[in-house]
Enzyme design. Structure first.
Site, PDB file in Angstrom:
ATOM      1  N   LYS A  35      -0.023   3.080  -2.128  1.00  0.00           N
ATOM      2  CA  LYS A  35      -0.487   1.759  -1.726  1.00  0.00           C
ATOM      3  C   LYS A  35      -0.325   1.553  -0.217  1.00  0.00           C
ATOM      4  O   LYS A  35       0.744   1.811   0.337  1.00  0.00           O
ATOM      5  CB  LYS A  35       0.338   0.726  -2.493  1.00  0.00           C
ATOM      6  CG  LYS A  35      -0.052  -0.719  -2.335  1.00  0.00           C
ATOM      7  CD  LYS A  35       0.695  -1.521  -3.391  1.00  0.00           C
ATOM      8  CE  LYS A  35       0.592  -3.007  -3.155  1.00  0.00           C
ATOM      9  NZ  LYS A  35       1.266  -3.768  -4.197  1.00  0.00           N
ATOM     10  N   VAL A  44       9.939  -5.905  -5.264  1.00  0.00           N
ATOM     11  CA  VAL A  44       9.304  -5.440  -4.026  1.00  0.00           C
ATOM     12  C   VAL A  44       7.795  -5.342  -4.226  1.00  0.00           C
ATOM     13  O   VAL A  44       7.329  -4.663  -5.131  1.00  0.00           O
ATOM     14  CB  VAL A  44       9.857  -4.052  -3.624  1.00  0.00           C
ATOM     15  CG1 VAL A  44       9.275  -3.610  -2.298  1.00  0.00           C
ATOM     16  CG2 VAL A  44      11.377  -4.070  -3.577  1.00  0.00           C
ATOM     17  N   CYS A  45       7.043  -5.995  -3.344  1.00  0.00           N
ATOM     18  CA  CYS A  45       5.587  -6.061  -3.516  1.00  0.00           C
ATOM     19  C   CYS A  45       4.932  -4.684  -3.528  1.00  0.00           C
ATOM     20  O   CYS A  45       4.071  -4.418  -4.352  1.00  0.00           O
ATOM     21  CB  CYS A  45       4.965  -6.902  -2.400  1.00  0.00           C
ATOM     22  SG  CYS A  45       3.167  -6.855  -2.380  1.00  0.00           S
ATOM     23  N   PHE A  46       5.322  -3.817  -2.622  1.00  0.00           N
ATOM     24  CA  PHE A  46       4.608  -2.554  -2.472  1.00  0.00           C
ATOM     25  C   PHE A  46       5.057  -1.497  -3.481  1.00  0.00           C
ATOM     26  O   PHE A  46       4.721  -0.340  -3.364  1.00  0.00           O
ATOM     27  CB  PHE A  46       4.762  -2.025  -1.040  1.00  0.00           C
ATOM     28  CG  PHE A  46       3.844  -2.693  -0.075  1.00  0.00           C
ATOM     29  CD1 PHE A  46       2.608  -2.151   0.240  1.00  0.00           C
ATOM     30  CD2 PHE A  46       4.180  -3.908   0.503  1.00  0.00           C
ATOM     31  CE1 PHE A  46       1.739  -2.792   1.106  1.00  0.00           C
ATOM     32  CE2 PHE A  46       3.319  -4.553   1.365  1.00  0.00           C
ATOM     33  CZ  PHE A  46       2.091  -3.993   1.672  1.00  0.00           C
ATOM     34  N   GLY A  79       8.181  -9.714  -3.230  1.00  0.00           N
ATOM     35  CA  GLY A  79       8.707  -9.806  -1.875  1.00  0.00           C
ATOM     36  C   GLY A  79       8.050  -8.838  -0.901  1.00  0.00           C
ATOM     37  O   GLY A  79       7.812  -7.677  -1.236  1.00  0.00           O
TER      38      GLY A  79
END
Length: 278
Positions: free
Chosen positions: A165, A149-151, A82
């Site tokens: 990141k 969560v993507c990050f 996400g």
């Protein structure tokens, strides 16, 4: 030596359904030879939570929070986790798998395309570099992400500054074409981001949010100058030209092309069967 010319499209802020439909349309047009390789910049109106192709909404996403915050919501055609698209520059790259400069493996093609993003960070004065997991434990953790969560963690050839990141990307290959798109964070509201996902209890949520601060960061949190969206666009456009050794030629979509995209947006990316199906 003459550089190859690719198209460049900046569509500004658009709806989540339009954004995903245009990326898919560009892939389709490139696969049939009707469109050359292209790099696109875009933003989101409203701010949007996008989820990866394989994510399960019911299990991972707090849709009540998404609605309460008046966010858009869309499932991407690419994998990954996400992403809250708000204060960021979003990019997409569409190029044939058979392009002579594109490696055959997903990971190596990802590195080649992301060279453009790396150069963009350098043009903004940031000492970005590629994340490469070194230990077997780090490699194993990429296959078993704990967070929606993507990050939350850098993956192979993700862009990091000071160990955290700063850009998250995802890639798909369809019809002989590579589509890579991703987010370059200018600013980030972590509290808002963490409201959007489900956790088994508050303690785990707090623990994951605290860990997230160690793993991800937005550009304006690590630079003395305030980077605006226009500054980012200028730097990353030049970055892609340098990193991929290409020239970018600005292009505006025709009325017919826009109509095709809007039809696809309505039929697929505004369709609950697509967005909530898993």
């Amino acid at each position: 030596m003459t550089k190859e010319t690719w198209r460049f499209i900046d569509t500004g802020n658009s709806s989540p359904s339009f954004n995903m439909a245009l990326d898919e349309a560009l892939l389709d047009w490139h696969s049939t030879g009707d469109f050359p390789p292209v790099i696109r910049f875009y933003g989101w109106n409203p701010a949007t939570l996008s989820i990866g192709y394989f994510q399960k909404v019911e299990k991972e996403i707090d849709m009540d929070a998404v609605k309460a915050l008046n966010l858009g919501f869309v499932r991407r055609p690419t994998g990954g986790r996400g992403v809250l698209h708000e204060h960021e520059l979003t990019y997409s790259v569409i190029v044939s798998e058979e392009h002579p400069d594109m490696p055959k493996t997903v990971t190596e093609a990802y590195r080649v395309i992301s060279e453009g993003i790396l150069q963009g960070f350098h043009l903004l004065g940031l000492d970005a570099y590629f994340s490469v997991p070194k230990t077997e434990e780090q490699k194993a953790s990429l296959k078993n992400p704990r967070s929606a969560v993507c990050f939350d963690a850098p993956s192979w050839y993700e862009l990091v500054v000071e160990g955290r990141k700063v850009a998250g990307s995802a890639q798909t290959r369809q019809k002989g074409v590579i589509l890579q798109h991703g987010s370059i964070l200018l600013d980030l509201d972590e509290d808002k981001l963490f409201r959007l996902f489900k956790y088994s209890n508050d303690r785990i949520k707090e623990k994951m949010q605290a860990a997230f601060k160690e793993k991800a960061v937005a550009i304006n949190a690590i630079t003395d100058k305030q980077i605006t969206i226009d500054m980012a666009k200028k730097a990353f456009k030049e970055g892609f030209e340098r990193g991929l050794n290409i020239e970018l030629q600005e292009y505006e979509l025709t009325r017919e092309q826009l109509a095709y995209v809007e039809k696809l947006a309505k039929e697929r990316y505004e369709n609950d069967e697509w967005n909530f199906r898993r």
